[in-house]
Scaffold this motif. Structure first.
Motif, PDB file in Angstrom:
ATOM      1  N   GLY A 162       0.533  17.533   5.817  1.00  0.00           N
ATOM      2  CA  GLY A 162       1.898  18.084   6.300  1.00  0.00           C
ATOM      3  C   GLY A 162       2.429  19.194   5.633  1.00  0.00           C
ATOM      4  N   ALA A 163       2.380  18.954   4.313  1.00  0.00           N
ATOM      5  CA  ALA A 163       2.742  19.922   3.599  1.00  0.00           C
ATOM      6  C   ALA A 163       1.932  21.897   3.837  1.00  0.00           C
ATOM      7  CB  ALA A 163       2.705  19.994   2.005  1.00  0.00           C
ATOM      8  N   ALA A 164       1.136  21.557   4.436  1.00  0.00           N
ATOM      9  CA  ALA A 164      -0.338  22.625   4.884  1.00  0.00           C
ATOM     10  C   ALA A 164      -0.141  22.610   5.866  1.00  0.00           C
ATOM     11  CB  ALA A 164      -1.449  22.458   4.340  1.00  0.00           C
ATOM     12  N   ALA A 165      -0.512  22.059   6.675  1.00  0.00           N
ATOM     13  CA  ALA A 165       0.505  22.412   9.019  1.00  0.00           C
ATOM     14  C   ALA A 165       1.608  22.824   8.678  1.00  0.00           C
ATOM     15  CB  ALA A 165       0.054  20.118   9.068  1.00  0.00           C
ATOM     16  N   HIS A 166       2.964  21.866   7.808  1.00  0.00           N
ATOM     17  CA  HIS A 166       4.001  23.034   8.187  1.00  0.00           C
ATOM     18  C   HIS A 166       4.293  23.685   7.671  1.00  0.00           C
ATOM     19  CE1 HIS A 166       8.159  21.224   9.661  1.00  0.00           C
ATOM     20  NE2 HIS A 166       8.758  22.365   8.889  1.00  0.00           N
ATOM     21  N   ALA A 167       3.420  24.665   6.766  1.00  0.00           N
ATOM     22  CA  ALA A 167       3.624  26.030   6.119  1.00  0.00           C
ATOM     23  C   ALA A 167       3.071  26.630   7.319  1.00  0.00           C
ATOM     24  CB  ALA A 167       2.980  25.570   5.151  1.00  0.00           C
ATOM     25  N   GLY A 168       1.791  26.311   7.723  1.00  0.00           N
ATOM     26  CA  GLY A 168       1.387  27.106   9.069  1.00  0.00           C
ATOM     27  C   GLY A 168       2.121  27.374   9.976  1.00  0.00           C
ATOM     28  N   LEU A 169       3.150  26.190  10.407  1.00  0.00           N
ATOM     29  CA  LEU A 169       3.852  26.797  11.769  1.00  0.00           C
ATOM     30  C   LEU A 169       5.300  27.013  11.517  1.00  0.00           C
ATOM     31  CD1 LEU A 169       5.391  25.586  14.610  1.00  0.00           C
ATOM     32  CD2 LEU A 169       6.251  23.471  12.932  1.00  0.00           C
ATOM     33  N   LEU A 170       6.065  27.223  10.139  1.00  0.00           N
ATOM     34  CA  LEU A 170       7.072  28.137   9.685  1.00  0.00           C
ATOM     35  C   LEU A 170       6.276  29.566   9.550  1.00  0.00           C
ATOM     36  CD1 LEU A 170       8.510  26.171   7.112  1.00  0.00           C
ATOM     37  CD2 LEU A 170       9.623  26.239   9.433  1.00  0.00           C
ATOM     38  N   GLY A 216      -8.781   7.355   1.563  1.00  0.00           N
ATOM     39  CA  GLY A 216      -7.953   8.191   2.508  1.00  0.00           C
ATOM     40  C   GLY A 216      -7.539   7.453   3.144  1.00  0.00           C
ATOM     41  N   THR A 217      -8.485   6.293   3.931  1.00  0.00           N
ATOM     42  CA  THR A 217      -7.872   5.977   5.183  1.00  0.00           C
ATOM     43  C   THR A 217      -7.210   4.945   4.682  1.00  0.00           C
ATOM     44  OG1 THR A 217     -10.409   6.209   6.058  1.00  0.00           O
ATOM     45  CG2 THR A 217      -9.086   4.262   6.741  1.00  0.00           C
ATOM     46  N   VAL A 218      -6.845   5.045   3.576  1.00  0.00           N
ATOM     47  CA  VAL A 218      -5.828   3.600   2.969  1.00  0.00           C
ATOM     48  C   VAL A 218      -4.739   4.275   2.758  1.00  0.00           C
ATOM     49  CG1 VAL A 218      -4.471   2.621   0.993  1.00  0.00           C
ATOM     50  CG2 VAL A 218      -6.881   1.826   2.283  1.00  0.00           C
ATOM     51  N   THR A 219      -4.381   5.891   2.340  1.00  0.00           N
ATOM     52  CA  THR A 219      -3.232   6.853   2.056  1.00  0.00           C
ATOM     53  C   THR A 219      -2.492   7.191   3.667  1.00  0.00           C
ATOM     54  OG1 THR A 219      -4.518   7.411   0.166  1.00  0.00           O
ATOM     55  CG2 THR A 219      -2.434   8.493   1.723  1.00  0.00           C
ATOM     56  N   ALA A 220      -3.715   7.179   4.349  1.00  0.00           N
ATOM     57  CA  ALA A 220      -3.066   7.467   5.731  1.00  0.00           C
ATOM     58  C   ALA A 220      -2.472   6.692   6.162  1.00  0.00           C
ATOM     59  CB  ALA A 220      -4.295   8.539   6.401  1.00  0.00           C
ATOM     60  N   VAL A 221      -3.492   5.484   6.258  1.00  0.00           N
ATOM     61  CA  VAL A 221      -2.276   4.276   6.844  1.00  0.00           C
ATOM     62  C   VAL A 221      -1.535   3.812   5.967  1.00  0.00           C
ATOM     63  CG1 VAL A 221      -2.905   1.766   7.178  1.00  0.00           C
ATOM     64  CG2 VAL A 221      -4.493   3.078   7.571  1.00  0.00           C
ATOM     65  N   LYS A 253     -12.081  14.271   2.177  1.00  0.00           N
ATOM     66  CA  LYS A 253     -11.399  13.944   1.396  1.00  0.00           C
ATOM     67  C   LYS A 253      -9.860  13.704   1.846  1.00  0.00           C
ATOM     68  CE  LYS A 253     -11.170  18.705   1.990  1.00  0.00           C
ATOM     69  NZ  LYS A 253     -11.938  19.341   1.772  1.00  0.00           N
ATOM     70  N   VAL A 254      -9.675  12.902   3.055  1.00  0.00           N
ATOM     71  CA  VAL A 254      -8.687  11.810   3.339  1.00  0.00           C
ATOM     72  C   VAL A 254      -9.281  11.000   3.925  1.00  0.00           C
ATOM     73  CG1 VAL A 254      -7.097  11.708   5.255  1.00  0.00           C
ATOM     74  CG2 VAL A 254      -7.097  13.823   4.176  1.00  0.00           C
ATOM     75  N   THR A 255     -10.086  10.577   5.776  1.00  0.00           N
ATOM     76  CA  THR A 255     -10.442   9.611   6.480  1.00  0.00           C
ATOM     77  C   THR A 255     -11.990   9.598   6.360  1.00  0.00           C
ATOM     78  OG1 THR A 255     -10.771  11.085   8.778  1.00  0.00           O
ATOM     79  CG2 THR A 255      -8.630  10.013   8.531  1.00  0.00           C
ATOM     80  N   GLY A 256     -12.273  10.143   6.013  1.00  0.00           N
ATOM     81  CA  GLY A 256     -13.576  10.084   5.472  1.00  0.00           C
ATOM     82  C   GLY A 256     -13.997   9.231   4.137  1.00  0.00           C
ATOM     83  N   THR A 257     -13.078   8.788   3.503  1.00  0.00           N
ATOM     84  CA  THR A 257     -13.298   8.045   2.866  1.00  0.00           C
ATOM     85  C   THR A 257     -12.617   6.875   2.510  1.00  0.00           C
ATOM     86  OG1 THR A 257     -11.517   8.314   1.441  1.00  0.00           O
ATOM     87  CG2 THR A 257     -13.635  10.259   0.783  1.00  0.00           C
ATOM     88  N   ILE A 258     -13.063   5.815   2.360  1.00  0.00           N
ATOM     89  CA  ILE A 258     -11.566   4.625   2.692  1.00  0.00           C
ATOM     90  C   ILE A 258      -9.782   5.116   1.398  1.00  0.00           C
ATOM     91  CG2 ILE A 258     -11.692   1.964   1.647  1.00  0.00           C
ATOM     92  CD1 ILE A 258     -14.637   1.558   2.100  1.00  0.00           C
ATOM     93  N   SER A 283       0.365  12.357   4.768  1.00  0.00           N
ATOM     94  CA  SER A 283      -0.724  12.242   6.393  1.00  0.00           C
ATOM     95  C   SER A 283       0.423  11.945   7.701  1.00  0.00           C
ATOM     96  CB  SER A 283      -1.599  10.760   5.913  1.00  0.00           C
ATOM     97  OG  SER A 283      -2.467  11.611   4.550  1.00  0.00           O
ATOM     98  N   GLY A 284       1.160  11.653   7.189  1.00  0.00           N
ATOM     99  CA  GLY A 284       2.255  10.844   8.580  1.00  0.00           C
ATOM    100  C   GLY A 284       2.518  11.849   9.589  1.00  0.00           C
ATOM    101  N   TYR A 285       2.460  13.040   8.884  1.00  0.00           N
ATOM    102  CA  TYR A 285       3.434  14.365   9.887  1.00  0.00           C
ATOM    103  C   TYR A 285       2.200  14.551  11.213  1.00  0.00           C
ATOM    104  CZ  TYR A 285       3.635  19.312  10.540  1.00  0.00           C
ATOM    105  OH  TYR A 285       4.681  20.269  11.831  1.00  0.00           O
ATOM    106  N   PRO A 286       1.146  14.404  11.825  1.00  0.00           N
ATOM    107  CA  PRO A 286       1.014  14.078  12.966  1.00  0.00           C
ATOM    108  C   PRO A 286       1.341  12.859  14.144  1.00  0.00           C
ATOM    109  CG  PRO A 286      -1.242  15.008  11.542  1.00  0.00           C
ATOM    110  CD  PRO A 286      -0.168  14.214  10.624  1.00  0.00           C
ATOM    111  N   LEU A 287       1.322  12.616  13.056  1.00  0.00           N
ATOM    112  CA  LEU A 287       2.519  10.576  13.314  1.00  0.00           C
ATOM    113  C   LEU A 287       3.524  10.951  14.273  1.00  0.00           C
ATOM    114  CD1 LEU A 287       2.559   8.475  15.332  1.00  0.00           C
ATOM    115  CD2 LEU A 287       2.061   7.177  12.136  1.00  0.00           C
TER     116      LEU A 287
END
Length: 244
Positions: free
Chosen positions: A66-74, A207-212, A200-205, A168-172
């Motif tokens: 989310g930090a990276a995505a929002h920096a791009g949006l700004l 990372g998925t737990v963190t995203a959830v 680094k995220v959903t490809g690992t268990i 990870s909650g940024y898209p949601l």
């Protein structure tokens, strides 16, 4: 159109050690689109390579999607902003198809619904995504099947959502706030290929737990708002009907 660059669309590409995928990803950026690579602390020279390949490079030291995505949006200045993963799993050349309904005013937020190719989506991540989509349909009434990272909207409208999640909650959060604001949300199928390099995220268990965990906070907050009559209108769809 951005008068300074001639770009009609800015493409935000959050990046953390994606040197292997960058040449292909940036070569697939459509004409008239500008790539904004947001380096989120890469140690493999991703930022330097992206710059040599013609991308605008923004550095965001705070770790998190989310930090990276929002920096791009700004950093974006074009009328329309697209988001896309930078790992080679999604093809930026497909963005004009997602953008067309937004440009026409038929859709406010267009999502790319990932259609997995062999080896692209681990079972644990796919199951988590199915459960999330089911919960979102029940909560919002939106006909959503995937909350993937490829998406397109108008920059000013996206900024108006006042997104605060930096993980990870940024898209949601974007989806939930757009739905609550009454935006027209649609999705379009896009191929989802195996990524380049290590996930680094959903490809690992882990990372998925963190995203959830991150997304569960957003869902809990949204459910509380939906249950509070004083918090404003909540849309519920049944078939082709919409109730407020």
């Amino acid at each position: 159109m951005d008068e300074m660059t001639g770009a009609s669309v800015d493409v935000v590409l959050p990046c953390l050690n994606e040197r292997g995928a960058l040449p292909w990803v940036l070569s697939r950026i459509p004409a008239g689109y500008r790539a904004i690579v947001v380096d989120n602390g890469s140690s493999d020279g991703s930022a330097e390579l992206a710059a040599t390949l013609g991308a605008i490079v923004v550095r965001e030291e705070r770790r998190g999607f989310g930090a990276a995505a929002h920096a791009g949006l700004l950093a974006a200045t074009a009328e329309f902003v697209a988001f896309c993963d930078c790992d080679g799993s999604l093809d930026p050349s497909l963005l004009p198809g997602l953008l067309a309904p937004v440009m026409a005013g038929a859709t406010d937020l267009m999502l790319g619904s990932r259609q997995p190719q062999r080896g692209s989506w681990p079972l644990h991540a796919r199951i988590a995504n199915i459960v999330l989509a089911w919960r979102l349909r029940r909560l919002t009434g939106e006909n959503v099947t995937d909350l993937g990272p490829m998406r397109v909207g108008r920059r000013t409208k996206l900024l108006s959502l006042n997104l605060v999640d930096r993980r990870s909650g940024y898209p949601l959060e974007m989806f939930l706030k757009a739905s609550r604001a009454g935006w027209a949300i649609a999705e379009m199928p896009v191929p989802y290929a195996p990524r380049t390099g290590r996930s680094k995220v959903t490809g690992t268990i882990r990372g998925t737990v963190t995203a959830v965990r991150d997304m569960s906070r957003q869902l809990k907050s949204a459910a509380a708002l939906a249950a509070d009559p004083a918090s404003g209108p909540v849309r519920a769809r049944t078939g082709s009907e919409e109730q407020v």
